[in-house]
Design a protein around this motif. Structure first.
Motif, mmCIF file in Angstrom:
data_model
loop_
_atom_site.group_PDB
_atom_site.id
_atom_site.type_symbol
_atom_site.label_atom_id
_atom_site.label_comp_id
_atom_site.label_asym_id
_atom_site.label_seq_id
_atom_site.Cartn_x
_atom_site.Cartn_y
_atom_site.Cartn_z
ATOM 1 N N LYS A 195 0.819 -1.213 0.000
ATOM 2 C CA LYS A 195 0.000 0.000 0.000
ATOM 3 C C LYS A 195 0.855 1.266 0.000
ATOM 4 O O LYS A 195 0.361 2.355 -0.296
ATOM 5 N N CYS A 201 -3.536 3.076 -7.215
ATOM 6 C CA CYS A 201 -4.526 2.039 -6.913
ATOM 7 C C CYS A 201 -5.136 2.294 -5.546
ATOM 8 O O CYS A 201 -4.541 2.950 -4.691
ATOM 9 N N SER A 202 -6.330 1.753 -5.330
ATOM 10 C CA SER A 202 -6.949 1.846 -4.016
ATOM 11 C C SER A 202 -6.095 1.091 -3.007
ATOM 12 O O SER A 202 -5.276 0.235 -3.368
ATOM 13 N N GLU A 203 -6.307 1.376 -1.729
ATOM 14 C CA GLU A 203 -5.500 0.730 -0.704
ATOM 15 C C GLU A 203 -5.686 -0.784 -0.722
ATOM 16 O O GLU A 203 -4.722 -1.534 -0.561
#
Length: 564
Positions: A195, A201-203
């Motif tokens: 992350k 990108c999303s988490e």
């Protein structure tokens, strides 16, 4: 459709093919066919290894056997007509045995199962077909090799395992699954969580190192930590990471990795996350993999498909288990060893796992038995290997016989089994009648359009003369089951065998008669096995073993009763 890659075998010839091969040639461009072929019949090679791992003398089960390859697949699929054609070609070429590490993703009715049909034609010509049981994991009823004339093989560990170590900056060592040939130049390297290594990108996706998420600038020179398994190694390779540490969901198998990478069991991965959160500058090093001795072996691996038989519930499948985990064997040097196009390593030997790997072990053992007993029928050879298999522990294998069948392959004992269970073509056809198949459906399998099912009342399918005994019953209801079996004397002309039964408290097993006296070889004797119980809980099983012994031979059959 395709479960693993291919193969068909023989004592004179071992009929072999890779899972995906080029359109223009039968040359193996996946490596799987080469691997399975050399497992069945490769010659002895000293100092075989994968970058120093699993080093030693390698040989196939029957080094003197010859191999014939038949193309049945292109780069995307395996055409059913080509599979049947390969069976026909192999039969015409006079092969002694066929071994095929192909299968459906789900079990099919026998009359529509291409491999079962081809194997029946082989049977009609005195040829046994050995097939991998499937790689669908420890899910009940996932076995895909279901016909009684097929020899269905599960996969188990041997006593040599390959694992890898990760040394953290706090000098804590974690052990995980990996076949990692790389050695990192240095002591410690920076760790970065997924992350924290993605800007777009999303988490949730970044934590898992999903495809396309890792930022090359953020992972360069670093080891990436990914909270997932699927595809993360390839994503780390694409982004140029120094290495990858990932959470493993299948944690009992090591695979070849294209970069330094280790899959950690959940509890080990949690230790890694705790370390990541404990310091501002987390560091680690991924060591080269090592071989370890596994004293718990043999145990059936998690990916190996399980019974009960979803098509013929009263035929126990798989039949047997054999080594199928981290097997070193020959490999095509023109193929990516890790299946990642960017991995340019070229090797002559690779380490692969699958029921595709266990299948040729059994095929080679069957050829070994046939070389000593060339007049034995396919069912006699199969029986010899099943009844001499080593018993396995249900405490180590919770699915018991649905995981390992009759037990672990023991080829040395199989050449002198004492008694064998022989099954004729008519027996199999009558069995199909008992399954409720029509005359037309049976003719699709056998090619015999004149065969008609007996008009008299049919007994249960469990009456087929099989080396194991299995029956499904209604849950919570008492049961009374009878198995009729015939054994043929192949041991000592004048001999007397006595039955011994080992069973648990939930069922009572009796044998009638309890002794079988023979005065000549090839003499046959009949006996009945009665199994009585007060009822089983839903989706449960109980098992026993029947052993016929004359003092020197021990002819063992599992007896399994289960509720749906």
């Amino acid at each position: 459709m395709i479960m693993a890659s291919a193969l068909l075998l023989r004592n004179g010839k071992v009929l072999v093919r890779a899972e995906k091969i080029s359109l223009a040639t039968t040359r193996d461009d996946i490596g799987h066919g080469t691997h399975t072929a050399s497992t069945a019949a490769g010659r002895i090679v000293d100092d075989a290894n994968f970058y120093g791992l699993a080093e030693g003398s390698a040989r196939g089960a029957v080094p003197s056997a010859r191999i014939a390859a038949y193309k049945v697949c292109d780069t995307s699929d395996c055409d059913e007509a080509d599979i049947l054609s390969a069976f026909d070609e192999a039969i015409a070429d006079g092969v002694d045995l066929i071994t095929i590490s192909i299968g459906n993703t789900d079990a099919a009715d026998i009359y529509s199962d291409t491999i079962a049909i081809g194997a029946f034609h082989a049977l009609q010509n005195g040829i046994l077909t050995v097939q991998s049981a499937g790689n669908s994991g420890n899910v009940s009823g996932s076995v895909t090799s279901v016909a009684p004339w097929l020899f269905s093989v599960a996969a188990s560990f041997m006593d040599r395992r390959i694992l890898d170590k990760v040394v953290l900056g706090n000098r804590r060592t974690l052990i995980g699954n990996s076949i990692n040939s790389f050695t990192l130049n240095g002591d410690m390297f920076p760790l970065v969580y997924g992350k924290q290594a993605s800007t777009h990108c999303s988490e949730d996706l970044a934590v898992s190192c999903s495809a396309g998420c890792l930022d090359k600038n953020l992972v360069k020179g670093k080891i990436v930590v990914c909270d997932s398994t699927d595809g993360v190694i390839g994503e780390g390779l694409r982004a140029g990471a120094l290495g990858v540490l990932a959470r493993a969901y299948v944690d009992d198998v090591s695979q070849i990795q294209p970069i330094p990478a280790v899959l950690l069991k959940p509890h080990e991965f949690e230790v890694l996350l705790s370390y990541l959160n404990s310091t501002k500058a987390p560091m680690a090093n991924i060591l080269k993999s090592e071989s370890f001795n596994d004293t718990s072996a043999p145990v059936v691996v998690s990916f190996s498909s399980r019974g009960p038989n979803p098509i013929a519930p009263d035929i126990l499948k798989p039949d047997i288990t054999a080594p199928g985990v981290e097997i070193l064997a020959a490999f095509s040097p023109n193929v990516s060893v890790s299946e990642y196009p960017n991995d340019k390593r070229s090797v002559k030997y690779a380490v692969i796992s699958g029921t595709s790997m266990s299948c040729p072990h059994v095929a080679g053992a069957a050829v070994y038995v046939k070389s000593i007993h060339p007049d034995w029928s396919p069912s006699a050879i199969k029986s010899a290997l099943m009844t001499t298999a080593r018993p396995m522990s249900s405490s180590k294998n919770p699915d018991a016989e649905f995981a390992y069948g009759s037990g672990h392959l023991n080829p040395v004992e199989a050449v002198n089994p004492g008694l064998v269970y022989e099954t004729t073509e008519d027996d199999y056809l009558t069995f199909l009648c008992k399954l409720g198949y029509s005359k037309e459906q049976i003719s699709l399998i056998s090619g015999n359009k004149s065969f008609s099912c007996p008009k008299k009342s049919l007994s249960d399918p469990n009456d087929v003369n099989y080396p194991s005994m299995s029956a499904s019953v209604n849950a919570e209801k008492s049961f009374n089951i009878k198995f009729r079996r015939t054994v043929t004397n192949v041991g000592v002309a004048n001999s007397t065998y006595t039955a011994k039964v080992e069973s648990g408290e939930k069922m009572k097993v009796t044998v009638n008669p309890k002794t079988l006296s023979f005065t000549s070889l090839k003499e046959q004797k009949y006996f009945d096995v009665s199994v009585v119980g007060k009822g089983l809980a839903s989706r449960s099983q109980v098992s026993a073993s029947l052993v016929w012994s004359d003092g020197s031979h021990f002819v063992r059959s599992p007896v399994v009763v289960y509720s749906m």
